[in-house]
Design a protein around this motif. Structure first.
Motif, PDB file in Angstrom:
ATOM      1  N   LEU A  27       1.181  -1.446  -0.091  1.00  0.00           N
ATOM      2  CA  LEU A  27       0.144   0.635  -0.184  1.00  0.00           C
ATOM      3  C   LEU A  27       0.964   1.323   0.131  1.00  0.00           C
ATOM      4  CD1 LEU A  27      -1.645  -1.281   3.011  1.00  0.00           C
ATOM      5  CD2 LEU A  27      -2.821  -0.870   0.804  1.00  0.00           C
ATOM      6  N   GLN A  28       0.661   2.511  -0.737  1.00  0.00           N
ATOM      7  CA  GLN A  28       1.250   2.842  -1.229  1.00  0.00           C
ATOM      8  C   GLN A  28       0.784   4.851  -1.520  1.00  0.00           C
ATOM      9  OE1 GLN A  28       5.845   2.170  -2.911  1.00  0.00           O
ATOM     10  NE2 GLN A  28       4.787   1.277  -4.601  1.00  0.00           N
ATOM     11  N   HIS A  29       1.164   5.639  -1.214  1.00  0.00           N
ATOM     12  CA  HIS A  29       0.772   7.081  -1.529  1.00  0.00           C
ATOM     13  C   HIS A  29       1.764   7.760  -0.908  1.00  0.00           C
ATOM     14  CE1 HIS A  29      -0.648   8.549   2.448  1.00  0.00           C
ATOM     15  NE2 HIS A  29      -0.497   7.163   2.841  1.00  0.00           N
ATOM     16  N   GLY A  30       0.775   9.573  -2.295  1.00  0.00           N
ATOM     17  CA  GLY A  30       2.165  10.080  -2.425  1.00  0.00           C
ATOM     18  C   GLY A  30       2.786  10.154  -3.703  1.00  0.00           C
ATOM     19  N   GLU A  31       3.493  11.014  -3.466  1.00  0.00           N
ATOM     20  CA  GLU A  31       4.446  11.344  -5.015  1.00  0.00           C
ATOM     21  C   GLU A  31       5.833  10.182  -4.916  1.00  0.00           C
ATOM     22  OE1 GLU A  31       6.210  15.011  -4.511  1.00  0.00           O
ATOM     23  OE2 GLU A  31       4.242  16.447  -3.663  1.00  0.00           O
ATOM     24  N   LEU A  32       5.085   9.181  -5.758  1.00  0.00           N
ATOM     25  CA  LEU A  32       5.890   7.596  -5.065  1.00  0.00           C
ATOM     26  C   LEU A  32       7.125   7.865  -6.032  1.00  0.00           C
ATOM     27  CD1 LEU A  32       3.082   5.614  -4.843  1.00  0.00           C
ATOM     28  CD2 LEU A  32       4.368   6.613  -3.303  1.00  0.00           C
ATOM     29  N   PRO A  33       8.044   7.319  -5.449  1.00  0.00           N
ATOM     30  CA  PRO A  33       9.128   7.087  -6.674  1.00  0.00           C
ATOM     31  C   PRO A  33       8.298   6.450  -8.355  1.00  0.00           C
ATOM     32  CG  PRO A  33       9.894   5.497  -5.627  1.00  0.00           C
ATOM     33  CD  PRO A  33       8.860   6.495  -4.765  1.00  0.00           C
ATOM     34  N   THR A  34       9.502   6.373  -9.667  1.00  0.00           N
ATOM     35  CA  THR A  34       9.176   6.085 -10.761  1.00  0.00           C
ATOM     36  C   THR A  34       9.075   3.933 -11.274  1.00  0.00           C
ATOM     37  OG1 THR A  34       9.273   8.126 -11.937  1.00  0.00           O
ATOM     38  CG2 THR A  34       9.559   5.936 -12.911  1.00  0.00           C
ATOM     39  N   VAL A  35       8.891   3.595 -11.629  1.00  0.00           N
ATOM     40  CA  VAL A  35       8.767   2.000 -11.112  1.00  0.00           C
ATOM     41  C   VAL A  35       9.709   1.966 -12.800  1.00  0.00           C
ATOM     42  CG1 VAL A  35       7.803  -0.345 -11.744  1.00  0.00           C
ATOM     43  CG2 VAL A  35       7.161   1.557  -9.733  1.00  0.00           C
ATOM     44  N   GLY A  36      10.455   1.396 -13.250  1.00  0.00           N
ATOM     45  CA  GLY A  36      11.097   0.836 -14.186  1.00  0.00           C
ATOM     46  C   GLY A  36      11.996   2.041 -14.863  1.00  0.00           C
ATOM     47  N   PRO A  37      12.347   1.950 -16.357  1.00  0.00           N
ATOM     48  CA  PRO A  37      11.624   0.765 -16.874  1.00  0.00           C
ATOM     49  C   PRO A  37      12.056  -0.548 -16.626  1.00  0.00           C
ATOM     50  CG  PRO A  37      12.999   1.860 -18.287  1.00  0.00           C
ATOM     51  CD  PRO A  37      13.313   2.441 -16.936  1.00  0.00           C
ATOM     52  N   ARG A  38      11.555  -1.472 -15.696  1.00  0.00           N
ATOM     53  CA  ARG A  38      12.231  -3.360 -15.965  1.00  0.00           C
ATOM     54  C   ARG A  38      10.940  -4.294 -16.307  1.00  0.00           C
ATOM     55  NH1 ARG A  38       8.893  -3.202 -10.273  1.00  0.00           N
ATOM     56  NH2 ARG A  38       6.929  -3.595 -10.696  1.00  0.00           N
ATOM     57  N   THR A  39      11.078  -5.229 -16.489  1.00  0.00           N
ATOM     58  CA  THR A  39      10.804  -6.908 -16.834  1.00  0.00           C
ATOM     59  C   THR A  39      10.591  -7.779 -15.398  1.00  0.00           C
ATOM     60  OG1 THR A  39      11.527  -6.383 -19.174  1.00  0.00           O
ATOM     61  CG2 THR A  39      10.052  -8.376 -18.318  1.00  0.00           C
ATOM     62  N   LEU A  40       9.385  -8.757 -15.096  1.00  0.00           N
ATOM     63  CA  LEU A  40       8.854  -9.000 -14.071  1.00  0.00           C
ATOM     64  C   LEU A  40       8.588 -11.007 -14.301  1.00  0.00           C
ATOM     65  CD1 LEU A  40       6.436  -7.083 -11.989  1.00  0.00           C
ATOM     66  CD2 LEU A  40       8.688  -7.477 -11.708  1.00  0.00           C
ATOM     67  N   ASP A  41       9.017 -11.432 -13.885  1.00  0.00           N
ATOM     68  CA  ASP A  41       8.469 -13.423 -14.267  1.00  0.00           C
ATOM     69  C   ASP A  41       7.565 -13.365 -13.927  1.00  0.00           C
ATOM     70  OD1 ASP A  41       9.295 -12.936 -11.492  1.00  0.00           O
ATOM     71  OD2 ASP A  41      11.209 -14.959 -11.847  1.00  0.00           O
ATOM     72  N   HIS A  42       6.449 -12.231 -13.872  1.00  0.00           N
ATOM     73  CA  HIS A  42       5.170 -12.698 -12.528  1.00  0.00           C
ATOM     74  C   HIS A  42       4.140 -11.697 -12.884  1.00  0.00           C
ATOM     75  CE1 HIS A  42       7.455 -10.684  -9.355  1.00  0.00           C
ATOM     76  NE2 HIS A  42       5.869 -10.272  -9.251  1.00  0.00           N
ATOM     77  N   HIS A  43       3.260 -12.057 -12.325  1.00  0.00           N
ATOM     78  CA  HIS A  43       1.943 -10.766 -12.663  1.00  0.00           C
ATOM     79  C   HIS A  43       1.959 -10.348 -11.545  1.00  0.00           C
ATOM     80  CE1 HIS A  43      -0.266 -13.060 -15.795  1.00  0.00           C
ATOM     81  NE2 HIS A  43       0.138 -13.833 -15.464  1.00  0.00           N
ATOM     82  N   VAL A  44       1.286  -8.509 -11.570  1.00  0.00           N
ATOM     83  CA  VAL A  44       1.015  -7.596 -10.418  1.00  0.00           C
ATOM     84  C   VAL A  44      -0.174  -6.742 -11.716  1.00  0.00           C
ATOM     85  CG1 VAL A  44       2.030  -5.588  -9.273  1.00  0.00           C
ATOM     86  CG2 VAL A  44       3.771  -7.381 -10.278  1.00  0.00           C
ATOM     87  N   ALA A  45      -0.619  -6.723 -10.198  1.00  0.00           N
ATOM     88  CA  ALA A  45      -2.186  -5.909 -10.287  1.00  0.00           C
ATOM     89  C   ALA A  45      -1.646  -4.059 -10.064  1.00  0.00           C
ATOM     90  CB  ALA A  45      -3.577  -6.211  -9.730  1.00  0.00           C
ATOM     91  N   VAL A  46      -1.975  -3.743 -10.388  1.00  0.00           N
ATOM     92  CA  VAL A  46      -1.324  -2.310  -9.177  1.00  0.00           C
ATOM     93  C   VAL A  46      -2.827  -1.471  -9.699  1.00  0.00           C
ATOM     94  CG1 VAL A  46      -0.528  -0.068  -8.715  1.00  0.00           C
ATOM     95  CG2 VAL A  46       0.496  -2.082 -10.164  1.00  0.00           C
ATOM     96  N   VAL A  47      -3.678  -1.189  -8.394  1.00  0.00           N
ATOM     97  CA  VAL A  47      -4.824  -0.707  -7.930  1.00  0.00           C
ATOM     98  C   VAL A  47      -4.707   1.107  -8.315  1.00  0.00           C
ATOM     99  CG1 VAL A  47      -7.306  -0.055  -7.234  1.00  0.00           C
ATOM    100  CG2 VAL A  47      -5.964  -2.306  -7.686  1.00  0.00           C
ATOM    101  N   VAL A  48      -5.113   2.087  -8.674  1.00  0.00           N
ATOM    102  CA  VAL A  48      -4.526   3.525  -8.115  1.00  0.00           C
ATOM    103  C   VAL A  48      -6.577   4.081  -7.961  1.00  0.00           C
ATOM    104  CG1 VAL A  48      -3.949   5.370  -8.907  1.00  0.00           C
ATOM    105  CG2 VAL A  48      -3.221   3.782 -10.305  1.00  0.00           C
ATOM    106  N   SER A  49      -6.276   4.325  -6.442  1.00  0.00           N
ATOM    107  CA  SER A  49      -7.808   4.223  -6.542  1.00  0.00           C
ATOM    108  C   SER A  49      -7.945   6.400  -5.732  1.00  0.00           C
ATOM    109  CB  SER A  49      -7.942   4.049  -4.799  1.00  0.00           C
ATOM    110  OG  SER A  49      -7.495   3.980  -4.142  1.00  0.00           O
ATOM    111  N   ALA A  50      -6.099   6.720  -5.508  1.00  0.00           N
ATOM    112  CA  ALA A  50      -6.721   8.412  -6.380  1.00  0.00           C
ATOM    113  C   ALA A  50      -5.680   9.020  -6.885  1.00  0.00           C
ATOM    114  CB  ALA A  50      -6.658   8.962  -4.513  1.00  0.00           C
ATOM    115  N   GLY A  51      -5.735  10.400  -7.373  1.00  0.00           N
ATOM    116  CA  GLY A  51      -4.773  11.083  -8.064  1.00  0.00           C
ATOM    117  C   GLY A  51      -4.461  10.894  -9.313  1.00  0.00           C
ATOM    118  N   GLY A  52      -3.553  10.618 -10.515  1.00  0.00           N
ATOM    119  CA  GLY A  52      -3.191  10.321 -11.949  1.00  0.00           C
ATOM    120  C   GLY A  52      -1.513  10.069 -12.173  1.00  0.00           C
ATOM    121  N   GLY A  53      -1.334   9.546 -12.963  1.00  0.00           N
ATOM    122  CA  GLY A  53       0.757   9.393 -13.695  1.00  0.00           C
ATOM    123  C   GLY A  53       0.420   8.709 -14.618  1.00  0.00           C
ATOM    124  N   TRP A  54       1.521   8.364 -14.896  1.00  0.00           N
ATOM    125  CA  TRP A  54       1.442   7.996 -16.739  1.00  0.00           C
ATOM    126  C   TRP A  54       1.773   6.312 -16.374  1.00  0.00           C
ATOM    127  CZ3 TRP A  54       6.997   6.314 -17.425  1.00  0.00           C
ATOM    128  CH2 TRP A  54       7.883   6.973 -16.159  1.00  0.00           C
TER     129      TRP A  54
END
Length: 294
Positions: A27-54
């Motif tokens: 669980l994270q919120h606020g001005e978070l660091p950028t993720v990647g560029p990266r490639t994973l060997d598994h699935h991730v579901a990221v649910v963004v519930s407030a704010g926005g980005g790219w």
């Protein structure tokens, strides 16, 4: 300023055989660091519930992310994303052989990395359950978090903004008319659709062909009639839309793994005062009351 909480797990091979395992939750919120560029060997579901980005996928295409939204990170697919300037997110890392089936059914969409949601509440509640189960020393941890990943995939499917939460009106109408002896082409004509359009709508809504969707509903009803009434098999077949009892028996046996008569022998209930020809409507189930304390 940002706040971050996360836990990671290493389930055993036996847990993987359950179909889905949870590898991590956060669980994270606020001005978070950028993720990647990266490639994973598994699935991730990221649910963004407030704010926005790219979000940027492997082809470099820039997606704007506006909450509520889901980011699908799938194995082997490069990705790069971040809030602008901030967002609230929760994430669940998972893997297991059932991911292939969920993808086939349209619950996981590798070709659609950013999915608008109508509401993130249900998904966040499920992630909250995973977070509570994640306490160290919980003997149920791997099984409890794995079961919740199944629930999360259902919650995310229900919250997709392009689908009504209770399914497509076409699916409702098909279910309503399921016991009439109509062909797929006749069902399509009732909705002013071509058979191809009906197939596309049912595939999008249920992850299956119209024929298979109708078969599931018909056989479910047939099982209820076989278990709770003494109606002859031919009468059961007619009630669920098959004029040819032999054809019905073949379909039933192929899908269920035993003949209708055998199913009745296994499931039949002798009701007090004899058998009833009336079965409660499965769409209006009874309230299940807790037993009264004596």
């Amino acid at each position: 300023m940002h706040h971050t909480w996360m836990r990671y797990f290493s389930p055993a091979p036996v847990h993987h055989r359950l179909g889905l395992v949870c590898l991590g939750v956060g669980l994270q919120h606020g001005e978070l660091p950028t993720v990647g560029p990266r490639t994973l060997d598994h699935h991730v579901a990221v649910v963004v519930s407030a704010g926005g980005g790219w979000f940027r996928g492997p082809e470099g295409h820039h997606h704007t992310v506006t909450a509520p939204a889901l980011l699908w990170l799938t194995p082997g697919v490069p990705h790069h994303y971040g809030p602008d300037p901030s967002w609230d997110e929760c994430f669940v890392d998972f893997t297991g052989p059932a991911t292939a089936t969920y993808t086939e059914l349209g619950y996981i969409e590798p070709d659609r990395p950013v999915v608008p949601l109508s509401d993130a509440t249900g998904a966040r509640a499920t992630v909250g359950r995973i977070a509570r189960a994640a306490r160290r020393g919980n003997p149920l941890l791997e099984v409890e978090t794995g079961a919740a990943v199944h629930e999360l995939l259902v919650a995310l499917r229900r919250a997709r903004a392009d689908l009504a939460p209770d399914g497509d009106p076409v699916l409702h109408a098909l279910a309503r008319d399921a016991f009439q002896p109509l062909s797929v082409a006749e069902h399509a004509a009732r909705h002013g659709m071509t058979p191809a359009e009906l197939r596309a709508a049912v595939r999008r809504g249920a992850g299956r062909s119209p024929k298979d969707y109708l078969l599931g509903i018909r056989l479910g009803r047939a099982k209820e009639l076989l278990a709770a009434t003494e109606l002859p098999v031919a009468a059961v077949a007619r009630r669920v839309g098959y004029d040819d009892p032999a054809y019905f028996s073949r379909l039933f046996t192929r899908r269920v793994g035993m003949a209708p008569v055998r199913f009745r022998e296994q499931q039949g209930r002798t009701l007090p005062g004899g058998w009833s020809d009336r079965i409660p409507d499965p769409d209006d189930p009874p309230m299940i009351e807790p037993p009264h304390a004596t």
